[in-house]
Design a protein around this motif. Structure first.
Motif, PDB file in Angstrom:
ATOM      1  N   PRO A  79       3.052   3.185  -8.551  1.00 44.49           N
ATOM      2  CA  PRO A  79       1.937   3.078  -7.598  1.00 44.49           C
ATOM      3  C   PRO A  79       1.061   4.319  -7.514  1.00 44.49           C
ATOM      4  O   PRO A  79      -0.061   4.232  -6.993  1.00 44.49           O
ATOM      5  N   LEU A  80       1.517   5.477  -8.006  1.00 42.80           N
ATOM      6  CA  LEU A  80       0.696   6.675  -7.933  1.00 42.80           C
ATOM      7  C   LEU A  80      -0.553   6.570  -8.788  1.00 42.80           C
ATOM      8  O   LEU A  80      -1.534   7.285  -8.555  1.00 42.80           O
ATOM      9  N   VAL A 125      -2.764   4.116  -1.549  1.00 45.80           N
ATOM     10  CA  VAL A 125      -2.077   2.873  -1.912  1.00 45.80           C
ATOM     11  C   VAL A 125      -0.575   3.110  -2.022  1.00 45.80           C
ATOM     12  O   VAL A 125       0.233   2.298  -1.553  1.00 45.80           O
ATOM     13  N   ALA A 126      -0.186   4.229  -2.630  1.00 47.64           N
ATOM     14  CA  ALA A 126       1.240   4.531  -2.756  1.00 47.64           C
ATOM     15  C   ALA A 126       1.895   4.693  -1.391  1.00 47.64           C
ATOM     16  O   ALA A 126       3.005   4.205  -1.152  1.00 47.64           O
ATOM     17  N   ALA A 127       1.201   5.378  -0.469  1.00 47.45           N
ATOM     18  CA  ALA A 127       1.752   5.533   0.873  1.00 47.45           C
ATOM     19  C   ALA A 127       1.855   4.186   1.581  1.00 47.45           C
ATOM     20  O   ALA A 127       2.817   3.927   2.313  1.00 47.45           O
ATOM     21  N   GLY A 128       0.868   3.318   1.370  1.00 51.25           N
ATOM     22  CA  GLY A 128       0.929   1.992   1.974  1.00 51.25           C
ATOM     23  C   GLY A 128       2.077   1.152   1.454  1.00 51.25           C
ATOM     24  O   GLY A 128       2.582   0.273   2.161  1.00 51.25           O
ATOM     25  N   LEU A 129       2.508   1.405   0.233  1.00 54.66           N
ATOM     26  CA  LEU A 129       3.641   0.692  -0.348  1.00 54.66           C
ATOM     27  C   LEU A 129       4.981   1.353  -0.016  1.00 54.66           C
ATOM     28  O   LEU A 129       6.019   0.898  -0.505  1.00 54.66           O
TER      29      LEU A 129
END
Length: 375
Positions: free
Chosen positions: A258-259, A265-269
């Motif tokens: 996801p990075l 986006v990565a934090a949201g996942l």
């Protein structure tokens, strides 16, 4: 109204016969193995397998080439334990360490380059550009050229390879901490890496200028990057170090994906992107350090291999597995060319520099054209 409604219904019924839209477009099949799931990409798998087959073929050819030529079937038979005694001596004791070192170093540089380019989101990011190989080279030159008790103690206890690995790790950590500003931004990382690399090159040049001429010759031979006279001890150190680091990279592959979509986006996942990025960058630095400790600072392999693998596999980001195989193929092929295709045998770093220099210019030209909107 009724007529309009009929037209609407008939239009809706006619949709399946037209071209598929985003909602009806086919998607790539997914594969789930326990808690791990991934997308099945047949073209990427096929290209990677073909690259692996060509790499193995080149590995066997490299073993068979020399003053005592050995045919390819005899090389394969010897590697499988069914060779003649003289072939076993020539291959296992004399030639296999060099070929295996080229294979391991190519894999390490390919994965290291793929990670750094993915983290920085820039095709110019590589251990060469970020100063990692420069730091390892400066450390090795320091130990070779500076005489004294401390230098001799380090050389005797740790060896030149381990000292170069420590120098590359220290330089990589320095670049990372200098580039950290509430996160890592690709352009800042590259600029700081170039600055640190320039400082390391200046230190190396100063050491070579002030050192004894005999020490300079030894240091220059190491700085070019070479697979000559590799021993089994050096190969084992590089092999086990690369295997352990690749296992760590594989373990962090799922949260690392996801990075590529950005930190938000990565934090949201639910991905702890700062920790994951630090781990994979540390692995990239250590892989580059292991490669430098085994073969010296071989230039441009970590830069070229991920970009070539990305284009061959048609991936949007550098694929680590294909980059590893491409790096091994590039290094083994360059070593074979340096030994056989040239009038005089040269270190492998000369050939990789001749390949990587024009490729770097190509990347810079493409980046400028894309920035100007003409490509």
């Amino acid at each position: 109204m009724a007529r309009k409604g009929q037209e609407h219904v008939s239009g809706a019924k006619a949709l399946p016969s037209g071209p598929p839209d985003a909602a009806t477009a086919p998607v790539l099949p997914g594969v789930r193995l326990g808690p791990v799931s991934f997308v099945w990409r047949p073209w990427q798998v096929l290209v990677t397998l073909l690259l692996a087959a060509v790499t193995f073929l080149l590995f066997c050819v490299s073993i068979g080439v020399g003053d005592f030529p050995i045919a390819l079937p005899r090389v394969v038979a010897t590697l499988l334990g069914r060779g003649e005694r003289i072939d076993e001596f020539v291959i296992m004791d004399l030639r296999l360490p060099r070929a295996l070192a080229g294979l391991v170093v190519g894999v390490a540089l390919g994965v290291s380059g793929a990670i750094t380019q993915s983290v920085a989101r820039n095709p110019l990011a590589s251990p060469d550009i970020l100063g990692i190989t420069g730091g390892a080279g400066a450390t090795a030159v320091l130990l070779v050229t500076v005489s004294g008790g401390a230098s001799a103690a380090v050389m005797n206890n740790l060896g030149l390879s381990a000292a170069a690995l420590a120098g590359g790790l220290g330089t990589g950590l320095l670049v990372y901490f200098l580039a950290w500003r509430r996160g890592i931004e690709g352009l800042r990382l590259i600029l700081i890496g170039l600055s640190v690399s320039a400082v390391m090159e200046a230190v190396t040049t100063w050491l070579l200028t002030t050192a004894d001429i005999r020490d300079v010759a030894q240091a220059q031979a190491w700085l070019i990057g070479s697979l000559d006279n590799r021993s089994w001890d050096e190969v084992r150190l590089a092999l086990w170090g690369t295997v352990v680091l690749l296992a760590v990279v594989a373990a962090t592959a799922f949260p690392f994906r996801p990075l590529h979509l950005g930190d938000d986006v990565a934090a949201g996942l639910g991905v702890r992107f700062a920790a994951v990025r630090a781990v994979v960058l540390l692995c990239a630095v250590l892989l580059a350090g292991v490669a430098v400790s085994a073969a010296g600072p071989v230039p441009f392999v970590a830069l070229v291999a991920p970009q070539v693998a990305m284009r061959l596999t048609r991936c949007p980001t550098p694929p680590p597995v294909a980059s590893a195989v491409t790096g091994a193929l590039l290094l083994l092929g360059s070593d074979l060319v340096a030994r056989t295709a040239l009038p005089v045998g040269l270190p492998v770093g000369v050939v990789t520099a001749a390949i990587g220099g024009p490729f770097l210019v190509h990347l810079l030209v493409r980046a400028n054209l894309r920035k100007d909107g003409t490509a």
